[in-house]
Design a protein around this motif. Sequence first.
Motif, PDB file in Angstrom:
ATOM      1  N   ASP A  18      43.463  41.766  43.847  1.00 44.57           N
ATOM      2  CA  ASP A  18      42.317  42.288  44.597  1.00 44.57           C
ATOM      3  C   ASP A  18      42.576  41.982  46.075  1.00 44.57           C
ATOM      4  O   ASP A  18      42.648  40.813  46.459  1.00 44.57           O
ATOM      5  N   VAL A  46      43.141  46.280  43.118  1.00 46.56           N
ATOM      6  CA  VAL A  46      41.803  46.665  43.556  1.00 46.56           C
ATOM      7  C   VAL A  46      41.753  46.581  45.080  1.00 46.56           C
ATOM      8  O   VAL A  46      42.101  45.542  45.666  1.00 46.56           O
ATOM      9  N   ALA A  48      39.887  46.021  48.384  1.00 49.02           N
ATOM     10  CA  ALA A  48      38.687  45.250  48.741  1.00 49.02           C
ATOM     11  C   ALA A  48      38.247  45.542  50.166  1.00 49.02           C
ATOM     12  O   ALA A  48      39.051  45.895  51.042  1.00 49.02           O
ATOM     13  N   GLY A  86      37.388  48.902  45.164  1.00 43.08           N
ATOM     14  CA  GLY A  86      36.410  47.854  44.952  1.00 43.08           C
ATOM     15  C   GLY A  86      35.107  48.173  45.660  1.00 43.08           C
ATOM     16  O   GLY A  86      34.878  49.291  46.124  1.00 43.08           O
ATOM     17  N   GLY A 102      36.746  49.085  40.721  1.00 41.59           N
ATOM     18  CA  GLY A 102      37.514  47.840  40.720  1.00 41.59           C
ATOM     19  C   GLY A 102      36.881  46.775  39.859  1.00 41.59           C
ATOM     20  O   GLY A 102      37.570  46.090  39.092  1.00 41.59           O
ATOM     21  N   ASP A 128      34.314  41.543  44.162  1.00 43.96           N
ATOM     22  CA  ASP A 128      34.538  42.293  42.921  1.00 43.96           C
ATOM     23  C   ASP A 128      34.513  41.385  41.692  1.00 43.96           C
ATOM     24  O   ASP A 128      34.081  41.808  40.618  1.00 43.96           O
TER      25      ASP A 128
END
Length: 315
Positions: A18, A46, A48, A86, A102, A128
Motif C-alpha cells: 500500500d 494499492v 494510497a 485506495g 484497495g 486502507d
Amino acid sequence: MLPVHTRTLPRQRRVIIDTDAKNEADDQFAIVHGLLSPSLDVRGIVAAHFGMRPGRSERSMLDSRDEVDLLLRLMDLTGKVRVENGAPYALPDELTPVPSPGADLIVEEAMREDDGPLYVAFFGPLTDMAAALLAEPRIAERDVTVVWIGGPSYGPEPAAGRPEFNLANDIVAANVVFASALPVWQIPRSTYVMTAVSYAELDEKVAPCGELGDYLVRQLVEWNSAHVRGPMEYRSLGDSPAIGVLLNENCGRIVERPAPTFRADGSYDLGRTHRPIRVYETIDSRFLFEDFFAKLRQFARTDRKPQRADDRFAQ
C-alpha cells in the motif's frame, strides 16, 4: 544460474503493498525491490493518498496510481500485478470506513483460506487497513501482519514537534489499527531516516540499470530539486525498510512495546496503550541496499524490452 527475480522458491510471503507512490521519491525504490524479490508473493499494490496540503496534489491517490502504473510499465509487468485504488482521503472518524477497491483487496486476501499468513506493507498512511478492519472486523482474527513505515521516534529526535508525515495524513486510521488485535511491525521515523543513499552511489549502482534505473535516479534528483531549499546530494529511501523486514525479519534491532494511542498533534499517548507490537529501532542498510542493487542489475541484464519513462503517457 537464473537471476534471483526469475527464480521460483518453494515458500513465499503473501504480500500487499500500500503506497503513496508519488508523495516523494523513495516509494518507487521499495516497490521495485518488492517486485524483484522471489520470496515475496505480491498479491496486489494499492495506491494510497498522501493528504491535501497547500502546494501539494489535490488528487494524491490518483497521482500514486499513475506512478504505480508507470513503474509496472517500465518493468513490463502491466496486467501481471493487480493494482487497486485506495481511499482518496483520510477516515472521518474511528467508526466510519472510506470504501475503496484497495480496502476490498485487503479484505479479500485477509479472508482467503489456506494461503498462509498475509503481510500488508504500508509506505504511507494506514487509511486502507483501518477501512478494511472497519468494513470486516473478522480480519483481526486472521493471520494478518501490518508492516508500517510511520510514527515518530519513541525517544528524542531532531524532528520532534513536527508530526511524522505518514501518521499525520491519517491519525484516526493509525489509532484504529494500533487499537486492534492485529500484529504490527512499526518502523518509526528515527529508524527509516537512517537509510540515506547519495547521488554518487545511485549514479554508480542504479542509473546504469536500463530505463528503469535511469528513471528511479532521475525522479529522485528532480524531486529534491523541486522541494529541497538547501544543497542536497542524497535521499533517505525511507520506505525500503518495509521490504527489508519482509525479506529478513531480523533486518534490524527489534523491541516489543505496548501499542500507543496517537494524540491529535501526532505525539504518542503512552498512558493509553494496547497489546504489544514490534518496533524496529535499527535497520541493516547494508543488507537492504546491496540486495536491491544486485537484483536491479540482474533485472537490467535480462530485461529485453524496457519501456522508456518518457513514453509513460503514450497510449
